[in-house]
Design an enzyme around this catalytic site. Structure first.
Site, PDB file in Angstrom:
ATOM      1  N   LYS A  74     -17.897   9.596   7.778  1.00 32.90           N
ATOM      2  CA  LYS A  74     -18.200   9.439   6.331  1.00 32.90           C
ATOM      3  C   LYS A  74     -19.027  10.665   6.002  1.00 32.90           C
ATOM      4  O   LYS A  74     -18.886  11.578   5.619  1.00 32.90           O
ATOM      5  CB  LYS A  74     -18.359   7.978   5.640  1.00 32.90           C
ATOM      6  CG  LYS A  74     -17.393   6.940   6.237  1.00 32.90           C
ATOM      7  CD  LYS A  74     -17.619   5.645   5.607  1.00 32.90           C
ATOM      8  CE  LYS A  74     -16.544   4.601   6.319  1.00 32.90           C
ATOM      9  NZ  LYS A  74     -15.051   4.708   6.059  1.00 32.90           N
TER      10      LYS A  74
ATOM     11  N   ARG B 160       0.649  -1.111  -0.014  1.00 31.35           N
ATOM     12  CA  ARG B 160      -0.028  -0.074   0.002  1.00 31.35           C
ATOM     13  C   ARG B 160       0.878   1.226  -0.013  1.00 31.35           C
ATOM     14  O   ARG B 160       1.794   1.328   1.064  1.00 31.35           O
ATOM     15  CB  ARG B 160      -0.977   0.078   1.199  1.00 31.35           C
ATOM     16  CG  ARG B 160      -2.209  -0.938   1.113  1.00 31.35           C
ATOM     17  CD  ARG B 160      -2.735  -1.372   2.211  1.00 31.35           C
ATOM     18  NE  ARG B 160      -3.720  -2.480   1.865  1.00 31.35           N
ATOM     19  CZ  ARG B 160      -5.036  -2.297   2.052  1.00 31.35           C
ATOM     20  NH1 ARG B 160      -5.703  -1.423   2.479  1.00 31.35           N
ATOM     21  NH2 ARG B 160      -5.615  -3.473   1.724  1.00 31.35           N
TER      22      ARG B 160
ATOM     23  N   THR C 130      -9.685   6.878  25.885  1.00 32.09           N
ATOM     24  CA  THR C 130     -10.312   8.499  26.180  1.00 32.09           C
ATOM     25  C   THR C 130     -11.627   8.738  25.040  1.00 32.09           C
ATOM     26  O   THR C 130     -11.574   8.437  23.912  1.00 32.09           O
ATOM     27  CB  THR C 130      -9.019   9.381  25.623  1.00 32.09           C
ATOM     28  OG1 THR C 130      -7.974   9.156  26.529  1.00 32.09           O
ATOM     29  CG2 THR C 130      -9.354  10.859  25.612  1.00 32.09           C
TER      30      THR C 130
HETATM   31  C1  PLP Z   1     -18.466  -1.405   6.642  1.00 32.05           C
HETATM   32  C2  PLP Z   1     -17.694  -0.608   7.176  1.00 32.05           C
HETATM   33  N1  PLP Z   1     -17.599  -0.756   8.703  1.00 32.05           N
HETATM   34  C3  PLP Z   1     -16.929   0.006   9.624  1.00 32.05           C
HETATM   35  C4  PLP Z   1     -16.047   0.930   9.128  1.00 32.05           C
HETATM   36  C5  PLP Z   1     -15.100   1.714  10.303  1.00 32.05           C
HETATM   37  O1  PLP Z   1     -15.520   2.795  10.237  1.00 32.05           O
HETATM   38  P1  PLP Z   1     -14.841   3.810  10.938  1.00 32.05           P
HETATM   39  O2  PLP Z   1     -13.863   4.644   9.918  1.00 32.05           O
HETATM   40  O3  PLP Z   1     -15.861   4.966  11.596  1.00 32.05           O
HETATM   41  O4  PLP Z   1     -14.092   3.117  11.984  1.00 32.05           O
HETATM   42  C6  PLP Z   1     -15.839   0.988   7.731  1.00 32.05           C
HETATM   43  C7  PLP Z   1     -14.800   1.771   7.323  1.00 32.05           C
HETATM   44  O5  PLP Z   1     -13.969   2.301   6.508  1.00 32.05           O
HETATM   45  C8  PLP Z   1     -16.586   0.261   7.060  1.00 32.05           C
HETATM   46  O6  PLP Z   1     -16.471   0.530   5.803  1.00 32.05           O
END
Ligand code: PLP
Length: 419
Positions: A254, A27, A284
């Site tokens: 998001k 990556r 925290t």
């Molecule tokens: C389907 C799904 N669940 C959970 C997450 C995790 O979310 P967060 O970025 O809020 O930790 C992601 C994130 O990329 C996701 O695509």
């Protein structure tokens, strides 16, 4: 006496990394220097040290809420008043009125009794699933094969009996449910919108099976929250199923454009995770300004429906342009547009040409995010993309896919500007 040969840690790790590179799965992070004013445009420095501009086509900031003036102002205002970090776990001085207000807003949005904040939906998934798995004796966990890494990590971390059902396959799910003997407790875990395929779960039918077999239901609405339904609460709101699912997981990072994650459920369930969940207790809490900004963003999403209307119009426009230009994509009912590109190397090369010659940033999606052979470019349009951005993307992809591959950026931009 022989001296035991010592393990060469660095050699071992380097070898593993080399293997990743050989397979084309290493990556590389692009430094996306984001501008609130110009989003989705940004600048980056190329390998020759030259500053270049590009348009972001893989951000999950679906509605551009991270750049909304009122969200930014709220965050700044509360940071000035309350300071930056919370300075404590929720139990030890880390709960403010901003946390409580956001939890109340989330609970109401999802039509649940209570919500619980985490520092990300990843952490919410891992902690909740492990807390239930470790504490409910004999709990059998049934999980969709395409579930996110955080769900897999969560259920892997407990010793419960696990059954993986084929993606969105109700018959397989029922076979597995029917084969569980006696009165064992069961938990069905799935997503509403699958982020790497854009498929949507048959929620209503899964709910019916859960009721028939007396199973708890857990849905990850990370890619549904903020977008679907009358007020943007997600696929459950759109399908009128909010009261039929036991636990909803969502993100604030998001569509909401801020940071953090949460679950929403009954008082008892939330109290249980709050009381037994290590990943909730021993970390925290979110900064107060983050909570206030997320609350503001949700309020705007609920009130300014035009933001979501523009988003879904953009999704339609993008697909229309792709169809007009014979650019292949996998049809689905969500906002995620998948352009299949077989082979990790091919996928990475295409992404490189798009970035360096066309100013289009698309992240290649490779193993382990998707199985080998299912590599793709995952295209995310936001509410902030303009018709000129869509034209530019369609034109560039058409040129690359259907020949005449122009690598001269000025030539390309001139043609797009003239469109
Ligand atoms: C389907 C799904 N669940 C959970 C997450 C995790 O979310 P967060 O970025 O809020 O930790 C992601 C994130 O990329 C996701 O695509």
């Amino acid at each position: 006496m022989s001296i035991q040969q010592s393990f060469n840690y660095s050699h071992f790790l380097t070898q593993k990394l080399e293997q990743l590179k050989t397979e084309g799965n290493y990556r590389y992070f692009l430094e996306v220097n984001k501008s609130a004013r110009h989003f989705p445009a940004f600048y980056f420095t190329d390998t020759n040290g030259k500053q270049q501009h590009a348009v972001n086509w893989c951000s999950n900031d679906y509605l551009g809420m991270s750049t909304h003036e009122e969200v930014i102002s709220k965050m700044g205002f509360v940071a000035h008043n309350s300071g930056t970090g919370s300075g404590g776990t929720r139990n030890i001085s880390g709960t403010t009125n901003y946390h409580k207000i956001l939890e109340a807003v989330l609970a109401k949005w999802h039509k649940k009794e209570t919500a619980l904040l985490f520092n990300g939906a990843y952490q919410a998934n891992v902690t909740t699933l492990q807390t239930l798995g470790k504490n409910i004796p004999g709990l059998v966990i049934l999980s969709d094969e395409k579930n996110h890494a955080s769900i897999i990590e969560g259920i892997r971390g407990c010793k419960n009996d696990k059954k993986i059902f084929r993606h969105n396959d109700l018959q397989h799910l029922e076979e597995l449910l029917a084969a569980i003997e006696g009165n064992k407790p069961k938990l069905i875990v799935f997503e509403s919108v699958y982020s790497m395929s854009g498929t949507i779960a048959p929620v209503k039918e899964i709910v019916a099976l859960a009721k028939k077999y007396n199973a708890l239901t857990y849905i990850d609405e990370v890619h549904g929250v903020g977008l679907y339904g009358n007020t943007g609460a997600g696929i459950l709101e759109q399908e009128n199923l909010q009261s039929d699912i036991d636990i909803v997981n969502g993100t604030l990072s998001k569509a909401i454009g801020v940071f953090g994650g949460y679950i929403a459920a009954s008082n008892t369930l939330i109290d249980f995770v709050r009381s037994f969940g290590s990943g909730f207790i021993f970390t925290t809490s979110l900064p107060p300004a983050v909570c206030a900004a997320a609350t503001k963003s949700i309020q705007l999403i609920q009130e300014e429906t035009i933001i979501r209307t523009s988003f879904f119009n953009n999704v339609l426009q993008l697909r229309q342009q792709f169809s007009n230009n014979n650019i292949p994509f996998i049809p689905n009912n969500s906002h995620i547009t998948i352009l299949p590109v077989k082979g990790a190397d091919e996928c990475r090369k295409l992404a490189n040409v798009l970035l360096l010659a066309h100013g289009i940033y698309l992240q290649p999606i490779n193993f382990p995010t998707v199985p080998s052979g299912e590599e793709c470019l995952r295209i995310i349009i936001t509410a902030k993309h303009l018709p000129k951005h869509i034209n530019h993307l369609a034109y560039s992809l058409k040129k690359i896919i259907h020949g005449n591959n122009p690598t001269n950026r000025q030539e390309l931009e001139a043609v797009v500007a003239a469109d």
